[in-house]
Scaffold this motif. Structure first.
Motif, PDB file in Angstrom:
ATOM      1  N   ALA A 144       0.835  -1.205   0.000  1.00 43.95           N
ATOM      2  CA  ALA A 144       0.000   0.000   0.000  1.00 43.95           C
ATOM      3  C   ALA A 144       0.867   1.252   0.000  1.00 43.95           C
ATOM      4  O   ALA A 144       2.082   1.189   0.162  1.00 43.95           O
ATOM      5  CB  ALA A 144      -0.902   0.000   1.221  1.00 43.95           C
ATOM      6  N   GLU A 145       0.188   2.395  -0.159  1.00 44.71           N
ATOM      7  CA  GLU A 145       0.960   3.635  -0.168  1.00 44.71           C
ATOM      8  C   GLU A 145       1.127   4.213   1.232  1.00 44.71           C
ATOM      9  O   GLU A 145       1.707   5.283   1.396  1.00 44.71           O
ATOM     10  CB  GLU A 145       0.277   4.656  -1.071  1.00 44.71           C
ATOM     11  N   TYR A 154      -5.869  -0.231   6.623  1.00 47.90           N
ATOM     12  CA  TYR A 154      -5.674   0.610   5.441  1.00 47.90           C
ATOM     13  C   TYR A 154      -6.672   0.213   4.359  1.00 47.90           C
ATOM     14  O   TYR A 154      -7.288   1.073   3.724  1.00 47.90           O
ATOM     15  CB  TYR A 154      -4.248   0.445   4.906  1.00 47.90           C
ATOM     16  N   TRP A 155      -6.861  -1.092   4.174  1.00 50.62           N
ATOM     17  CA  TRP A 155      -7.656  -1.573   3.038  1.00 50.62           C
ATOM     18  C   TRP A 155      -9.154  -1.626   3.316  1.00 50.62           C
ATOM     19  O   TRP A 155      -9.966  -1.385   2.437  1.00 50.62           O
ATOM     20  CB  TRP A 155      -7.185  -2.983   2.629  1.00 50.62           C
ATOM     21  N   ASN A 208       4.218   1.237  -1.689  1.00 57.11           N
ATOM     22  CA  ASN A 208       3.933   0.883  -3.090  1.00 57.11           C
ATOM     23  C   ASN A 208       4.897  -0.194  -3.592  1.00 57.11           C
ATOM     24  O   ASN A 208       5.296  -0.196  -4.748  1.00 57.11           O
ATOM     25  CB  ASN A 208       4.040   2.114  -3.988  1.00 57.11           C
ATOM     26  N   ARG A 235       5.006  -4.103  -3.666  1.00 62.18           N
ATOM     27  CA  ARG A 235       4.376  -5.407  -3.417  1.00 62.18           C
ATOM     28  C   ARG A 235       5.397  -6.499  -3.702  1.00 62.18           C
ATOM     29  O   ARG A 235       5.980  -6.542  -4.781  1.00 62.18           O
ATOM     30  CB  ARG A 235       3.144  -5.585  -4.308  1.00 62.18           C
ATOM     31  N   ARG A 243     -10.345   4.633  -1.571  1.00 59.70           N
ATOM     32  CA  ARG A 243      -9.928   5.626  -0.565  1.00 59.70           C
ATOM     33  C   ARG A 243     -10.868   6.809  -0.508  1.00 59.70           C
ATOM     34  O   ARG A 243     -11.089   7.401   0.534  1.00 59.70           O
ATOM     35  CB  ARG A 243      -8.524   6.144  -0.914  1.00 59.70           C
TER      36      ARG A 243
END
Ligand code: NAP
Length: 541
Positions: free
Chosen positions: A47-48, A55-56, A115, A117, A178
């Motif tokens: 994730a950023e 977060y997700w 960012n 993965r 988001r």
């Protein structure tokens, strides 16, 4: 030169001590501990930003089902004293603020690559190193690799025919946009009524013009009885934080505030039981299944607890036919118990229709909506609250190659095997935080994360102190532990549910009970004893 460039330059010169995968609760604390050991570590995060699960999972209504004052780090007293929780059960935004606060407070971001993965992790036996490659093509080499990927991080999207043909918007609760979603005036369909569905459904119902809920299995849920936290109550709790945390560590599921049952449900009168279940219902917590010693162990005892919730559903839902369809048919607790706010009440709304897809399953997603084997439903948006490829999905999604090029996905083809859930034989120097065979999802996961992080950090310090370069799980010890995990599960009713604990929610996934059901406190004793016995069951060289 910025931080990223610096790190690239460093990588060219010498390997890192540790690469950690994931910047959720586990990865952040691991990084903090590694720094304290003076180790050079990098965290790779898809994730950023930080947050992992929090977060997700930004869907409306997302909220923790463990109380805020317990679902938080205990490792730093100043942190737990200074952070202010506003509600009994924290919302996703509040949890994400907390995790961001922790990242800033301990200055963790400078060693996190966002960012990024991870696509593969390969063992170089000759040089005793792990090389991780990202999807973007960067590589990171380190002596140790630590997985902090989380147990519920790979969303499961059932392979419905025609999924790409839908003309409206399609969402998964675990991959929520988001910017949020406005359902005002829309015809919405939600697939799934587990913990995520139970939380999102009441919120969408308030916004949407019309909501169809596609339910395959009716689930048990008890009201959360969420409320703002009173400052006096919080202060009193915080004054005794060390005691509460210690109680959580010794407890069965990592929560200090849960009742510790002393009686069988079958040794008290029906009236007494009804009163106890009524109090449990009013208390509002998943501790409901811990009111008696045998609710999760004995089918007759379980039926008494199940029946009480069934009766409540019948009382709350006005239409008797809808209430019957919402009434679970399995044993309470054998699938994860949900905690809700106004879930069953939502079915009393004019704009909400429950579609039972147990008999007429979803056949396909069409351009206009969802078609079951009975009829088509026209929709503007579809929300999949269909869960996760739990515990093993995220790890198997990375091409992990151990000694001799052995693939982890292949090793775990018939089900995961790990010693204490911490290491898996044939993959030296790879540690798993809350891996399969540890209490993980059967506990307050923050308590379990802290225990694993601290165990791993102590272990790395031990290896360094004794000049040990390589650590692996002994295969025989691993086999014995897998047997212990099976025995612990079989001493309960848990394997009898068609749950994601067993992989039953993912087509083709082997049916193996994955977490350790023997209790957080007992598990800690085993892990500590293994250390006292000189890392019994591990091969050190
Ligand atoms: P879940 O419990 O696995 O529920 C998935 C739902 O989707 C189930 O109702 C399932 O039906 C349904 N489903 C899956 N495939 C389907 C298909 N092909 N057709 C129709 N229905 C289908 O997933 P979740 O709700 O995301 O929760 C997963 C776990 O995450 C929870 O158990 C909990 O541990 C955690 N969680 C916690 C919170 C919280 O703290 N409050 C919130 C959300 C999630 P079946 O039951 O028939 O398979």
């Amino acid at each position: 030169m910025n931080g990223d460039q610096l790190m690239d330059e460093t990588q060219k010169r010498e390997p890192l001590d540790v690469v950690v995968i994931g910047a959720g609760f586990a990865g952040l604390y691991m990084l903090h501990k590694l720094r304290a050991l003076g180790m050079k570590a990098v965290v790779l995060e898809a994730a950023e930003n930080v947050g992992g699960t929090w977060y997700w999972n930004r869907y409306p209504g997302a909220r923790c089902d463990v109380e805020s004052l317990e679902y938080s780090y205990s490792f730093d007293d100043a942190l737990q004293q200074e952070w202010h929780w506003s509600e009994r059960y924290a919302t996703q935004p509040e949890l994400l603020r907390y995790i961001n606060h922790v990242a800033d407070r301990f200055d963790l971001r400078r060693d996190i690559r966002f960012n990024t993965r991870v696509a593969s992790a390969a063992r170089d036996e000759q040089n005793n190193l792990w090389t991780l490659s990202s999807e973007g093509g960067e590589t990171f080499t380190a002596r140790y690799c630590i997985s902090a990927v989380g147990c519920l991080s790979l969303p499961s999207l059932p392979a419905f025919k025609g999924r790409d043909s839908f003309a409206g918007r399609l969402y998964h609760t675990g991959l929520w946009p988001r910017e949020g979603v406005d359902f005002t005036g829309l015809r919405v369909g939600v697939i799934g009524t587990g913990s995520s569905g139970v939380q999102v459904i009441p919120h969408i119902a308030q916004q949407a013009k019309h909501l169809h809920v596609f339910q395959r299995t009716p689930h048990y849920s008890v009201p959360a009885k969420n409320r703002p936290l009173d400052p006096g109550e919080t202060a009193r709790y915080k004054a005794r934080y060390p005691e509460h945390r210690e109680a959580a560590r010794q407890s069965a599921i990592g929560i200090a505030g849960f009742p510790v049952p002393t009686q069988s449900a079958l040794e008290v009168s029906a009236e007494e039981r009804t009163e106890a279940y009524g109090m449990g219902w009013e208390r509002g917590s998943t501790g409901y299944t811990r009111i008696y010693t045998d609710i999760l162990k004995n089918e007759v005892a379980n039926a008494t607890a199940s029946d009480f919730v069934k009766m409540r559903i019948q009382q709350v839902v006005r239409d008797p036919a809808v209430a019957t369809r919402l009434t679970p048919r399995y044993m309470i607790g054998t699938k994860r118990l949900c905690l809700d706010t106004q879930y069953f009440e939502t079915y009393n709304r004019e704009n909400v229709v429950l579609v039972d897809v147990s008999e007429a399953p979803i056949d396909q997603i069409t351009e206009h909506g969802i078609r079951t084997t009975a009829r088509e439903y026209e929709l503007d948006a579809i929300v999949m609250a269909t869960g996760f490829d739990a515990i093993t999905g995220a790890l198997k999604g990375i091409d992990i190659r151990g000694s001799g090029g052995q693939s982890l996905a292949q090793k775990w083809e018939a089900g995961p095997r790990a010693y204490l859930g911490l290491m898996t034989s044939g993959f030296p120097n790879l540690f798993l935080i809350t891996g399969p065979g540890s209490p993980s999802v059967l506990s307050n996961v923050v308590t379990s994360i802290e225990q694993h992080v601290e165990w791993i950090a102590d272990c790395l310090a031990h290896l360094r102190q004794h000049g040990i370069a390589r650590m692996d799980a002994d295969l025989a010890a691993e086999d014995r532990w897998v047997q212990t995990v099976n025995e612990a599960a079989n001493a309960t009713l848990l394997p009898k549910g068609n749950s994601w604990y067993l992989g039953a929610n993912v087509e083709g996934k082997p049916r193996v009970f994955m977490p350790y059901a023997g209790g957080v406190g007992n598990y800690r004793v085993v892990c500590d004893q293994v250390v006292i016995d000189g890392y019994r069951g591990f091969l050190l060289s």
